[in-house]
Design an enzyme around this catalytic site. Structure first.
Site, mmCIF file in Angstrom:
data_model
loop_
_atom_site.group_PDB
_atom_site.id
_atom_site.type_symbol
_atom_site.label_atom_id
_atom_site.label_comp_id
_atom_site.label_asym_id
_atom_site.label_seq_id
_atom_site.Cartn_x
_atom_site.Cartn_y
_atom_site.Cartn_z
ATOM 1 N N TYR A 1 0.851 -1.186 0.000
ATOM 2 C CA TYR A 1 0.000 0.000 0.000
ATOM 3 C C TYR A 1 0.884 1.232 0.000
ATOM 4 C CZ TYR A 1 -3.537 3.387 1.553
ATOM 5 O OH TYR A 1 -4.382 4.467 1.654
ATOM 6 N N ASP B 1 9.259 2.765 0.096
ATOM 7 C CA ASP B 1 8.180 3.352 0.881
ATOM 8 C C ASP B 1 8.406 2.937 2.334
ATOM 9 O OD1 ASP B 1 5.912 4.017 2.252
ATOM 10 O OD2 ASP B 1 4.513 3.267 0.734
ATOM 11 N N LYS C 1 3.746 8.437 9.240
ATOM 12 C CA LYS C 1 3.545 7.763 10.534
ATOM 13 C C LYS C 1 4.534 8.227 11.617
ATOM 14 C CE LYS C 1 0.654 4.321 8.478
ATOM 15 N NZ LYS C 1 0.708 3.765 7.151
HETATM 16 C C1 LIG Z 1 0.042 4.277 5.814
HETATM 17 C C2 LIG Z 1 0.862 4.064 4.594
HETATM 18 C C3 LIG Z 1 0.843 4.969 3.527
HETATM 19 C C4 LIG Z 1 -0.120 6.113 3.469
HETATM 20 O O1 LIG Z 1 0.074 7.034 4.481
HETATM 21 P P1 LIG Z 1 -1.147 8.004 4.906
HETATM 22 O O2 LIG Z 1 -0.512 8.914 5.895
HETATM 23 O O3 LIG Z 1 -2.195 7.116 5.458
HETATM 24 O O4 LIG Z 1 -1.585 8.704 3.676
HETATM 25 C C5 LIG Z 1 1.742 4.784 2.499
HETATM 26 N N1 LIG Z 1 2.595 3.759 2.511
HETATM 27 C C6 LIG Z 1 2.636 2.858 3.501
HETATM 28 C C7 LIG Z 1 3.626 1.752 3.473
HETATM 29 C C8 LIG Z 1 1.750 2.968 4.564
HETATM 30 O O5 LIG Z 1 1.749 2.041 5.518
#
Ligand SMILES: *Cc1c(COP(=O)(O)O)cnc(C)c1O
Length: 429
Positions: A145, A240, A268
């Site tokens: 994601y 990511d 995060k």
């Molecule tokens: C949570 C997440 C996102 C998106 O971040 P948001 O702050 O929710 O937009 C992107 N990449 C990874 C791996 C994530 O866990």
């Protein structure tokens, strides 16, 4: 004083005004069923719902509360900053401090731009990779994601290399066509996809340790292979690290796994619970970002002083006390061993994937190394497991497709209580 309403009545009311009653889908408990818990406050490792019921927290707001809720230094720093100013829409020294701090902690970050979410970070990193290479296509992995930008909302499938399938209504075929997908951990499939799309791929984006299909570890050689392929083909390797960053190590997965990315995205932990994201990387690539270069990217609240203060305080705490991440890893290891003991005694098939302070349980009789294998697990059983634990005051992510995130406020007593609750819950399955 509030008159506390039950989560049930709040959820009914929420659905009158908010789509599905929530502002982010996983919160609605769709995959585990039942009523989402509405929370009121949190301290340390504990969440308190609207009726004052206490839960031991295993999501840590999906990562940010890595040192626990209401961490005193962070709370104080926010309070002081709020009294000074909450937003200027103009530069502040805090932003420089944040950029310098990130550079001092994470490898391969020469330039870094702050944004307001992980979604923005990934979306912007992809745009930069495209602007830098002049190419449009990119590869992502099924089950990874990268936020909810159009380009990332494409599901994998065997025919994807030739004709991409639009799976999310509202995402145009145009946007989806440039998204190529592969199974996570399948390097041969990536090599094939690159061969078939030679010279048209801008980037490969990957969660180095995946957390959005449960916790899934990269097989030895997988990330190394991606790195090599990107070198050979002039593609940008985007890590990511929205989940991994500042959690798996001060320098995130890059440091822990010893692999260099070209661009990295954060979210995060970096915001300590405030809405923050960042993307950064090697100078020659990041130089395309406006106003230095012509790839436009902007944000009214980007680098917001309150958010920067929160993030800076937390990251400094981690940097100045590197034993905190070790403690957290040790707690996760302790939990894992306790869970294994109970799950073995229970006797049914299970898989625990674990890396650092990320861990998840799949009720599967085969290893879980990609999305397909995660989806093939007995996720009906996970539902019951989730609710049996919730009832006992243990708050797990409400989906088998999410990693658990430990926080360092957890005590041995909390972990023992959790292990006991798992034992009792398994007897109910
Ligand atoms: C949570 C997440 C996102 C998106 O971040 P948001 O702050 O929710 O937009 C992107 N990449 C990874 C791996 C994530 O866990």
């Amino acid at each position: 004083m509030y008159t506390y309403q039950s989560s049930k009545s709040l959820f009914d009311r929420a659905q009158q005004s908010i789509p599905g009653g929530v502002n982010s889908p996983v919160r609605a408990f769709k995959s585990v069923g039942g009523t989402p818990v509405f929370f009121e406050k949190a301290k340390g490792a504990y969440l308190y719902d609207v009726q004052g019921q206490q839960y031991i927290d295993y999501i840590a707001s999906w990562g940010p509360m890595i040192l626990g809720h209401g961490y005193e230094r962070v709370v104080k720093a926010i309070q002081q900053q709020v009294a000074k100013a909450t937003s200027f829409g103009a530069p502040t020294a805090l932003e420089i401090e944040m950029a310098e701090l990130i550079r001092s902690m994470a490898p391969n970050i020469d330039l870094v731009r702050m944004v307001n979410s992980g979604t923005e970070a990934c979306m912007s990193a992809l745009r930069v990779a495209r602007g830098y290479t002049g190419k449009n296509k990119f590869i992502k992995f099924e089950g990874c994601y990268h936020g909810h930008a159009d380009a990332f909302l494409v599901k994998a499938g065997s025919g994807v290399a030739t004709f991409n399938i639009q799976t999310v209504p509202g995402v145009t075929a145009g946007a989806a066509n440039d998204t190529l997908t592969c199974a996570y951990n399948d390097l041969a499939a990536v090599q094939q996809l690159v061969k078939e799309n030679k010279g048209t791929i801008a980037a490969i984006i990957v969660e180095p340790v995946a957390g959005n299909m449960g916790c899934i570890l990269p097989k030895p050689g997988f990330l190394e292979g991606l790195r090599q392929l990107c070198n050979e083909e002039g593609m940008v390797l985007i890590f990511d690290e929205v989940m991994n960053g500042f959690r798996l190590a001060l320098g995130g997965a890059q440091e822990r796994l010893g692999i260099d990315a070209d661009l990295v995205t954060y979210g995060k932990v970096i915001g300590a619970g405030m809405p923050v994201g960042a993307f950064g990387g090697k100078r020659h690539i990041m130089e395309v970002v406006a106003p230095l270069g012509s790839v436009y990217q902007a944000g009214t609240l980007s680098g917001n002083p309150v958010a920067m203060t929160a993030g800076l305080t937390l990251l400094n705490e981690l940097k100045n006390n590197p034993q905190l991440l070790t403690e957290l890893d040790n707690k996760t290891q302790y939990l894992k061993e306790g869970l294994e003991k109970e799950l073995n005694a229970w006797g049914q098939p299970y898989v625990i994937n674990h890396f650092g302070s990320m861990i998840s349980v799949h009720f599967s009789d085969h290893p879980v190394t990609n999305f397909e294998e995660a989806a093939a697990a007995n996720n009906e059983r996970f539902k019951h497991f989730f609710h049996a634990l919730l009832k006992r005051g243990i708050y797990l992510p409400p989906s088998a497709f999410e990693s658990w995130f430990l926080n360092n406020a957890l005590t041995k007593e909390d972990l023992d209580k959790t292990i006991q609750a798992v034992k009792d819950s398994l007897e109910e399955l």
